[in-house]
Motif scaffolding. Structure first.
Motif, PDB file in Angstrom:
ATOM      1  N   GLY A  13     -39.620  51.695 -78.541  1.00  0.00           N
ATOM      2  CA  GLY A  13     -38.944  51.045 -77.425  1.00  0.00           C
ATOM      3  C   GLY A  13     -39.620  51.270 -76.086  1.00  0.00           C
ATOM      4  N   THR A  14     -40.918  51.604 -76.088  1.00  0.00           N
ATOM      5  CA  THR A  14     -41.664  51.722 -74.840  1.00  0.00           C
ATOM      6  C   THR A  14     -41.636  50.396 -74.085  1.00  0.00           C
ATOM      7  N   LYS A  48     -54.779  47.156 -73.813  1.00  0.00           N
ATOM      8  CA  LYS A  48     -53.410  46.721 -74.076  1.00  0.00           C
ATOM      9  C   LYS A  48     -52.362  47.773 -73.750  1.00  0.00           C
ATOM     10  N   ARG A  49     -52.755  48.848 -73.060  1.00  0.00           N
ATOM     11  CA  ARG A  49     -51.765  49.831 -72.640  1.00  0.00           C
ATOM     12  C   ARG A  49     -52.076  50.272 -71.217  1.00  0.00           C
ATOM     13  N   SER A  66     -45.536  53.617 -80.748  1.00  0.00           N
ATOM     14  CA  SER A  66     -45.577  52.781 -79.533  1.00  0.00           C
ATOM     15  C   SER A  66     -45.177  51.340 -79.779  1.00  0.00           C
ATOM     16  N   THR A  67     -44.181  51.145 -80.641  1.00  0.00           N
ATOM     17  CA  THR A  67     -43.609  49.811 -80.771  1.00  0.00           C
ATOM     18  C   THR A  67     -42.824  49.538 -79.498  1.00  0.00           C
ATOM     19  N   THR A  68     -43.228  48.511 -78.780  1.00  0.00           N
ATOM     20  CA  THR A  68     -42.659  48.259 -77.460  1.00  0.00           C
ATOM     21  C   THR A  68     -41.478  47.303 -77.547  1.00  0.00           C
ATOM     22  N   GLY A 100     -47.781  49.670 -82.636  1.00  0.00           N
ATOM     23  CA  GLY A 100     -46.933  48.722 -83.334  1.00  0.00           C
ATOM     24  C   GLY A 100     -47.309  48.574 -84.790  1.00  0.00           C
ATOM     25  N   GLY A 101     -48.253  49.366 -85.269  1.00  0.00           N
ATOM     26  CA  GLY A 101     -48.677  49.300 -86.665  1.00  0.00           C
ATOM     27  C   GLY A 101     -49.143  50.654 -87.112  1.00  0.00           C
TER      28      GLY A 101
END
Length: 936
Positions: free
Chosen positions: A816-817, A386-387, A712-714, A426-427
């Motif tokens: 905001g990645t 996922k990255r 890494s909250t995108t 994100g968590g």
């Protein structure tokens, strides 16, 4: 203004040169060297382009003489200081429709506001040329059929009629604004193959002048054009609007990392493998917010399409851009793609005159630091689950997949590390357990043998790891003939051996431009791709942006019922969780030929290096190596089938080539006629009721935390682009307005309607808000009463607004990645968030927050909300926030817990420049520009 205009060219740099077709002006950088202000040969080439812009636009007002001197004196030390501000005026702006529609909506709203305030609406008009390419709206509803393309296009126009009518109005209402119709190609490929010129001829006060091509774009992968020697990067729509309205981009003088490439790709490796390796190295190096400039003999041997592939993924390695200076290969590419000889001569003569042309004997400039990569060490790779920076060697794919799947079902990393590849993003990071399980046992316990599924008269097993999406998609790879031809050759050899694609795989081919179809057809490879299911589904950004369309119901139903972790393999650049498809948790980036290979294999739980893909018609095992083409085979097809006349034919009168687009009726004049009943286009509230004067900056008191987020909250987490759930606040709003779920379209297509987008903010199905532990999706705890009720983030924000309670968001590193998504900032603002406090920010999102009047604060180095013991249940105050605010100053935040105990911690204001502070004082960039135009 007239007096300031007299100060133009204070360094006497304007001269003339022979373009090959006549004389034109040139602002010579050598004039600065003669004045003792610069050593041009030591400056990175990307800095030279910025310097030329400063020099040419120096008027003592918008661009000052000191700005030119500062940039001319660039050095690693001055760049690293983070104290020198640089104004940059790009030559043009590029938009795509997901981000372009809200930009045009904002321009229309500015015209409406200008009229309400007694000004001239015609002042709101692009002063810098802007091109919008409609490429993000087509979805893969139909596939594996020769009718798929036409059916998907029909659905696209049906779903997006209102948006397209609005863009057609904008095309007529605004000057300097062109629209490339749907069905042409992906914005970055159209830019690379057609829009970009490397050098333009423009007019200034003294006549015709040559100008280096440069741009900003409302898509983070605008950086693809850096491979052509054109300086460009992605910005949010609101920042692009400022550029279109004549405002410079103000930025801190960038550090420039040199990446030295040596050697050549080995047999079996592709440009995609190369860029995944570069991404892994540079993300580890830490290049966020920096320029990366490539040099070395490896660059000289590299095709321009390969360079563009590397440049494209700058956002994935975190750099502002990845730049390749102009050289002989650049000129050759311009000729190969049908540019005129007159245009090529202009580029060659100008860049050689200006010291912007690289030859084998050109010494490398001075860099802030240098990183090296020997291309001969690159090996076939994927990245995921996922990255894009999590590269996996093809040889290690099966074992890595099983390890990762063990994490999913054991809920902690099998290697005992504090943060796994699945949890954490994100968590909150997962704590390691007491015991270390065997990943293979975890896989078996999870029901790896799968279930039987029936679909279209076929019965087949579906299990963890089953590939359900195989998509040749995305600007990164579909622009590159070598990997597209390689995919076709893999298909050809597979067909010859009698291999077929597993029935559960949703196959799709979305070429980046119609030229790709031309050369695949000329090579006869289109038929081979179609025989294994890879029919063309559209010309646009499909699966990579989340427009993968639904899985067949029997497959999605089985995934849900049995909690299967199925897989997508795509030739894209983004695989963030929840982005590709709501039913597909594991998504891997891979080269187009590897996409075909995994479609044939049918599962990522297969070792493509050692295990056979299948058996041929004689029962013999067929391995990947048996159908993998050599570099020589690929090169022969590319040389014979990619022709300049293809580009010339496809881009001839491209603006009028789509008859469905031409048939759209438009109405209205200089002001847009807003409709209250539209579910696609609404006048945003940012400028409604705007006072003529900016209001004082006020302290923050009694704020509540809306979301408590990890690293890494995108921007995909904050503002999803894909499917709208029928049970979500946005889905409820649409249904209340008569829209059936089948007609929801996507969040990306609804970005012209703030009522949808605000409800969709923080609505990603995979976001994990630690304020509501154990949950997944856009929910929070409402802390405004004693109930501590869990509800949607939107509903909670509206309840807080009823009591005039300001909000904050607490976040981890790299907040905001991802994509340059202005709605991630707009929605945050409209929810009532006054400040975001994070461990660090990705460049574009931080800027966008400021431009929407949201205060970005950063914890002191090493501090996090976890280390400070914050729970999100506190009330927050910033008592010293007032009109004395300065860029990058420190501010104390006071957090008071429910038991009445208070603690204070220091933060740094991430308003980085005086101009950004001006935006913040005015409540945002739109308000700033509007007030300036009113005063003129």
């Amino acid at each position: 203004m007239a007096d300031q205009a007299l100060k133009t060219d204070p360094f006497s740099a304007r001269d003339t040169f022979d373009t090959g077709s006549g004389q034109a002006g040139i602002y010579r950088l050598s004039a600065l060297e003669k004045a003792g202000l610069a050593e041009i040969d030591k400056l990175p080439f990307s800095i030279r382009v910025l310097l030329e812009s400063c020099l040419r636009n120096c008027d003592g007002y918008v661009v000052r003489e000191q700005d030119v001197k500062n940039l001319a004196a660039w050095s690693p030390a001055t760049a690293a200081s983070g104290e020198v501000e640089v104004p940059f005026k790009p030559a043009r702006v590029v938009l795509q429709d997901f981000t372009g529609v809200p930009a045009v909506v904002d321009l229309a709203a500015m015209r409406s506001a200008m009229e309400r305030l007694g000004g001239d609406p015609k002042k709101i008009n692009p002063l810098v040329p802007a091109d919008l390419v409609i490429d993000h709206s087509v979805q893969v509803d139909y596939f594996a059929s020769d009718a798929a393309l036409d059916l998907n296009i029909e659905l696209e126009f049906s779903r997006n009629q209102e948006r397209y009518e609005f863009l057609r109005w904008g095309q007529e209402a605004f000057d300097n604004f062109r629209v490339v119709p749907p069905g042409t190609g992906i914005v970055h490929q159209v830019n690379l193959e057609y829009l970009a010129k490397c050098v333009f001829l423009r007019e200034d006060h003294a006549g015709t002048v040559a100008v280096p091509d440069s741009l900003v774009g409302t898509d983070s992968h605008t950086t693809m054009i850096d491979g052509l020697g054109v300086v460009g990067w992605g910005v949010g729509g609101i920042e692009a609007e400022g550029v279109m309205l004549g405002q410079p981009i103000y930025m801190l003088m960038p550090e420039v990392v040199g990446m030295k490439l040596t050697g050549e790709l080995p047999a079996g490796a592709t440009a995609t493998d190369m860029v995944l390796t570069v991404t892994e190295i540079l993300r580890g190096q830490g290049v966020v917010g920096k320029f990366v400039e490539f040099f070395g003999d490896g660059v000289a041997k590299m095709s321009l399409a390969d360079r563009a592939t590397i440049a494209n993924m700058s956002p994935e390695y975190g750099a502002t851009m990845g730049f390749f200076p102009i050289d002989e290969e650049t000129l050759a590419y311009l000729r190969r793609t049908g540019r005129t000889e007159e245009e090529v001569q202009l580029v060659e003569r100008y860049t050689k005159e200006q010291g912007l042309f690289v030859t084998e004997s050109t010494p490398p400039p001075t860099f802030s630091e240098v990183v090296e990569l020997d291309l001969s060490t690159v090996e076939p790779s994927l990245a995921g689950p996922k990255r894009p920076q999590d590269r996996i060697s093809l040889s290690a794919m099966k074992s890595t997949w099983r390890h990762d799947l063990g994490e999913v079902f054991n809920k902690y990393p099998a290697d005992g590390s504090p943060q796994g590849r699945w949890e954490g993003e994100g968590g909150q990071p997962i704590e390691p357990g007491a015991a270390q399980p065997d990943p293979a046992v975890a896989v078996a316990d999870a029901g790896f043998d799968g279930v039987e599924v029936f679909w279209e008269d076929k019965q087949f097993p579906l299990a963890h790891g089953s590939v359900v999406i195989a998509a040749i998609t995305s600007c990164t790879n579909t622009s590159n003939p070598s990997v597209m031809v390689a995919a076709g050759l893999v298909a050809k050899k597979a067909v010859e051996r009698g291999l077929t694609v597993s029935p559960q795989v949703k196959t799709s081919l979305a070429p980046g431009s119609r030229v790709v179809t031309d050369y695949l057809e000329r090579a006869g490879l289109d038929e081979d791709l179609e025989k294994i299911g890879f029919y063309t589904v559209g010309y646009g950004c499909t699966t990579c942006i989340g427009n993968s369309g639904p899985l067949p119901e029997p497959i999605s139903g089985a995934v849900e019922e049995h909690d299967l972790v199925v897989s997508g393999v795509l030739s894209g650049n983004r695989n963030f969780e929840g982005r590709i498809n709501p039913h597909v948790k594991a998504n891997y980036l891979a080269s187009p030929p590897l996409v075909v290979a995994y479609a044939l294999a049918g599962s990522v739980d297969k070792d493509l290096v050692r295990d056979p893909l299948g058996t041929d018609s004689d029962g013999a095992e067929v391995f990947l190596k048996d159908i993998w083409p050599s570099h020589e085979e690929v090169r022969e097809v590319v040389d014979a089938c990619v022709l300049p006349e293809m580009f010339q034919a496809q881009y001839d009168n491209v603006w009028q080539k789509n008859p469905m687009w031409n048939a759209i009726e438009i109405s209205g004049g200089e002001l847009y006629d807003w409709s209250e009943t539209s579910t696609y286009i609404q006048e945003p509230p940012f400028l409604v009721g705007l006072p003529r004067e900016a209001q004082p900056i006020e302290s923050l008191v009694g704020a509540r935390c809306l979301a408590l987020l990890g690293d890494s909250t995108t921007t995909d987490h904050i503002s999803p682009a894909g499917a709208i759930a029928s049970t979500s606040p946005a889905g409820s709003y649409l249904q209340a307005n008569g829209v059936e779920p089948r007609d929801f379209n996507s969040y990306g297509s609804r970005r012209g309607n703030d009522r949808v987008m605000t409800r969709g903010t923080f609505a990603n199905i995979r976001i994990r808000n630690q304020l509501a532990p154990g949950t997944e999706g856009g929910v929070t705890r409402y802390l405004g009463d004693d109930k501590n009720e869990v509800m949607s983030i939107y509903d909670a924000a509206m309840k807080y607004q009823e009591s005039d309670t300001p909000l904050v968001v607490l976040a981890g590193a790299e907040y905001g990645t991802g994509s340059s998504r202005d709605w991630a900032a707009k929605g945050t603002f409209l929810l009532g968030v006054r400040a975001v406090i994070a461990a660090s920010y990705e460049r574009i999102h931080r800027s966008n927050l400021v431009m929407m009047g949201v205060l970005p604060l950063q914890f002191e180095l090493g501090a996090t909300w976890q280390s400070l013991g914050l729970t999100g249940e506190e009330t927050f105050a910033i008592p010293d926030l007032n009109d004395s605010l300065e860029p990058r100053q420190q501010l104390t935040v006071r957090a008071t817990s429910p038991d009445g105990k208070s603690r204070e911690f220091l933060t740094q204001v991430r308003i980085d420049t005086p101009v950004e502070l001006d935006y913040y004082r005015n409540g945002g960039i739109l308000q700033t520009v509007l007030r300036k135009l009113l005063d003129e």
